[in-house]
Design an enzyme around this catalytic site. Structure first.
Site, mmCIF file in Angstrom:
data_model
loop_
_atom_site.group_PDB
_atom_site.id
_atom_site.type_symbol
_atom_site.label_atom_id
_atom_site.label_comp_id
_atom_site.label_asym_id
_atom_site.label_seq_id
_atom_site.Cartn_x
_atom_site.Cartn_y
_atom_site.Cartn_z
ATOM 1 N N HIS A 86 16.653 -22.316 -14.526
ATOM 2 C CA HIS A 86 16.874 -22.423 -13.085
ATOM 3 C C HIS A 86 15.734 -21.790 -12.294
ATOM 4 O O HIS A 86 15.528 -22.134 -11.126
ATOM 5 C CB HIS A 86 18.242 -21.855 -12.690
ATOM 6 C CG HIS A 86 18.360 -20.366 -12.669
ATOM 7 N ND1 HIS A 86 18.943 -19.643 -13.680
ATOM 8 C CD2 HIS A 86 17.996 -19.452 -11.738
ATOM 9 C CE1 HIS A 86 18.950 -18.358 -13.376
ATOM 10 N NE2 HIS A 86 18.369 -18.213 -12.203
ATOM 11 N N ASP A 222 19.787 -21.532 -20.668
ATOM 12 C CA ASP A 222 19.062 -21.408 -19.401
ATOM 13 C C ASP A 222 17.667 -20.811 -19.624
ATOM 14 O O ASP A 222 17.436 -19.625 -19.387
ATOM 15 C CB ASP A 222 19.876 -20.537 -18.439
ATOM 16 C CG ASP A 222 19.404 -20.650 -17.008
ATOM 17 O OD1 ASP A 222 18.317 -21.198 -16.776
ATOM 18 O OD2 ASP A 222 20.129 -20.190 -16.110
ATOM 19 N N SER A 653 17.074 -12.783 -12.802
ATOM 20 C CA SER A 653 17.061 -14.048 -13.531
ATOM 21 C C SER A 653 15.753 -14.182 -14.293
ATOM 22 O O SER A 653 14.674 -14.072 -13.709
ATOM 23 C CB SER A 653 17.210 -15.221 -12.560
ATOM 24 O OG SER A 653 18.493 -15.264 -12.004
#
Length: 718
Positions: A86, A222, A653
């Site tokens: 992402h 991810d 992240s």
């Protein structure tokens, strides 16, 4: 009586003890003083110097700020970089088309020659972090006015940056910590040639999509891979075919040993923003005003996006990254409100404040300095509440329309154009507008934007909780008069006449450009009304907010003074931090217990053929059926994700999850939904960070993508 006194003493000691190890975002340069012993007692086998050092290679030299909002880590001596799918999503989308749909199919460069450049993408290494508090406060004391204080701090900051960066290719920024009670200068090295190496298909990298986002258990691979390039001299350079893969000061060894419950873990990265020391008034404003407005507005946008993205593959690709960004914030805010309510966070803060008042009452100088603070907060938050409604509606509704944002961008070019008498400047301004239009229209679908404008502007105009002077009343009157109050008809009319919603009309306008034509465009004119609303509310909002932030500076000083035996960590501010905890499951609700990991079998169990969120590529299904996991299995299972009690936030992240040996075991990408409140109210019993197991990453690269040459670059620890 003696026993009672002992119990009271024990209670006081407990209340004054340092925060539990799982909570906190610690400055790497201070680990040796504050955290090293505790971390080692939990299972760390490294020293603080191994984690952060200025004089020798350390873990920090493999950590980068990725772009403007994520973290990444170097995993080979050839600059191979790992971050989240992402985080790389916007870049993957920019290279995608209906013909080459890398979002759906994935992308894998099978040689360095096939790696894709990404103009505008950079990664930032930390060179060093220095305490400059004394230098920043030179000549400043508690009697210095707020205006003079801010001016002097700005002057000192500029001088420090100039002193440190002069004669180097480094950059630097002075950052406040503890609400401006301390200051540190962050010295950085920025590399601007970053190329896409690999990304799994969205059915892996975004598996579960919005339904599973912020939820445990997760089954998402991810991750994405990039490579950092330097000039031939090893220093940062703009993109060039002559550039070479970066030779980093450190790269992470990758562990195949796996993780078990109770294992020590450390997350190293760039958490964006936390507000752990808010008063009850601040938490209440978030819980009952700010987040609910954002949730409602984003829900409207998502409904429109879902309908339009389902209309064609072109629109789906154009809006994939935008939709992900909108949905991510929407669901986070939902979880945060839910968590704050469930944890009764406002009441908890009020209890803490009562304890604070009791403590300062015991000492005359504390009472004199801090006794009125909480009353001041109450008054200031009452003052900012209606202003917050105005600012929040403006930021959500006013900026939601893409054509408005494009108009705002063109305003800068129009200013450079001037009256057109400077022919060279005018020509450059028109070319700048044309360049801006390319980026705008590349991923633009006017029917979608039109619906967003109609829906959100109606909500904004009719929001009774927003003071009348901060609402678009002129617009509401115009729509009522010209279109009988029908915002859909009004938006259709505006879009049909604007050059900012159609590339051909825009090019026609540029071909015979005049400032009057742009200024008279209906979208551009509306943008002007939006800006006027902003300037109606922003100055007063800014003034009150500035006063609130100054009170927090004093409050933070008071907390550290009154609770002198307690170790306080500074709120996250997008600077490099270390958090640590352990691998452990969770019990989110009565009767529900989650273990600490998920497996590929769990991915298959969620499989729904053809579903937008839960479809799977056939090859992955086949690999699981044959149990062809290679060297990446543990106890006959292929583990996909795991959770731990590391205190993380947005910006984390892509952060590496590191074991006690300093080896990479996972890639942080999310929090559990119950734990999204952790930015303002950390609860170690409910808050977990979610990571993809690095062995699943390797499995996808090796077994699924057949890109084993990338595995060969890495140092694998077996």
């Amino acid at each position: 009586m003696k026993l009672l006194r002992s119990l009271v003493l024990l209670l006081c000691i407990t209340m004054l003890s340092p925060l539990r190890a799982d909570e906190g975002m610690w400055i790497p340069a201070l680990l040796g003083v504050l955290n090293e012993a505790e971390m080692q007692s939990m299972g760390l086998k490294l020293t603080a110097e191994d984690i952060y050092s200025v004089n020798q290679s350390s873990l920090k030299d493999a950590i980068v700020k990725f772009g403007g909002g994520c973290t990444g880590e170097v995993i080979s001596n050839r600059g191979l970089l790992l971050t989240n799918h992402h985080c790389g999503y916007g870049r993957i989308q920019s290279h995608s088309s209906v013909e080459n749909d890398y979002l759906t199919d994935g992308f894998w460069a099978m040689s360095q020659a096939e790696e894709l450049p990404n103009p505008g993408l950079s990664v930032t290494f930390i060179v060093r972090i220095e305490d400059v508090t004394k230098e920043m406060f030179d000549g400043i004391d508690e009697n210095t006015s707020q205006e003079d204080r801010e001016a002097m701090l700005s002057e000192h900051s500029e001088a420090i940056v100039n002193r440190i960066t002069e004669g180097t290719h480094y950059e630097a920024e002075v950052m406040p910590f503890y609400y401006g009670n301390e200051y540190y200068v962050i010295v950085t090295e920025i590399f601007k040639d970053v190329r896409l190496v690999g990304a799994p298909p969205s059915a892996v990298g975004k598996f579960g999509a919005d339904t599973d986002n912020w939820v445990w258990p997760r089954h998402t691979g991810d991750f994405s891979l990039f490579r950092i390039y330097s000039g031939p001299d090893g220093k940062p350079a703009e993109y060039s075919e002559e550039n070479i893969p970066l030779k980093p000061r450190h790269s992470f060894p990758v562990s195949l040993k796996g993780v078990n419950a109770g294992d020590f873990t450390m997350v190293y990265g760039f958490p964006a923003r936390t507000n752990e020391y808010l008063t009850s008034h601040g938490v209440e404003l978030i819980q009952n005003v700010e987040d609910p407005i954002g949730i409602d507005m984003r829900q409207d946008i998502l409904d429109i996006m879902e309908k339009e993205m389902g209309s064609s593959d072109k629109v789906r690709i154009q809006y994939a990254s935008k939709q992900a960004g909108v949905a991510n914030a929407w669901k986070k805010w939902l979880g945060r409100v839910r968590g704050l309510e469930r944890d009764d966070a406002i009441a908890k803060k009020q209890a803490e404040e009562q304890e604070f008042l009791k403590r300062i009452a015991a000492k005359e100088e504390w009472q004199e300095a801090y006794g009125g603070l909480l009353n001041e907060f109450e008054g200031l938050y009452a003052e900012i509440r209606p202003l917050t409604y105005g600012m929040r509606y403006f930021s959500e509704a006013g900026y939601a329309t893409e054509a408005f944002r494009f108009a705002n961008r063109l305003g800068r070019s129009l200013k450079a154009y001037g009256d057109g008498s400077d022919e060279e400047a005018a020509t450059a301004a028109i070319e700048d507008m044309r360049k801006a239009s390319v980026g705008h229209f590349k991923n633009y679908h006017a029917p979608l934007d039109q619906q967003v404008m109609a829906t959100l502007m109606q909500s904004y105009a009719e929001a009774e909780e927003v003071p009348a002077q901060y609402r678009p009343r002129a617009l509401a009157a115009h729509v009522a008069e010209s279109h009988a109050g029908d915002y859909n008809a009004w938006a259709a009319d505006v879009f049909s006449r604007s050059a900012l919603t159609d590339p051909e009309r825009f090019e026609t306008m540029l071909a015979d450009f005049s400032p009057e034509k742009l200024a008279g465009d209906p979208i551009y004119s509306l943008m002007g009304e939006m800006i006027s609303l902003y300037f109606a509310v922003q100055p007063e909002y800014g003034r009150v907010n500035s006063e609130i932030q100054d009170r927090y500076r004093i409050y933070m000083k008071a907390l550290r003074e009154v609770y002198s035996d307690k170790t306080f960590y500074p709120d996250a501010n997008f600077t490099l931090r270390v958090t640590y905890g352990k691998v452990e499951g969770m019990q989110p609700n009565d009767g529900i217990v989650y273990k600490h990991y998920t497996t590929l079998d769990g991915v298959i169990a969620k499989y729904v053929p053809g579903d937008r969120e839960f479809d799977l590529p056939q090859k992955l299904i086949d690999l699981n059926e044959s149990r062809d996991y290679g060297q990446y299995a543990q106890d006959g299972e292929l583990r996909v994700c795991f959770i731990a009690s590391n205190h993380t936030s947005g910006g984390n992240s892509g952060s590496p999850v590191i074991n006690g040996d300093g080896h990479l075991i996972g890639l942080n990408f999310d929090r559990n939904w119950e734990g999204t409140m952790s930015d303002v109210n950390y609860d170690v019993n409910q808050c977990r960070n979610i990571s993809v197991d690095v062995r699943y990453v390797l499995f996808i690269i090796d077994k699924y993508a057949n890109a084993g040459y990338l595995i060969d670059e890495m140092e694998l620890i077996k």
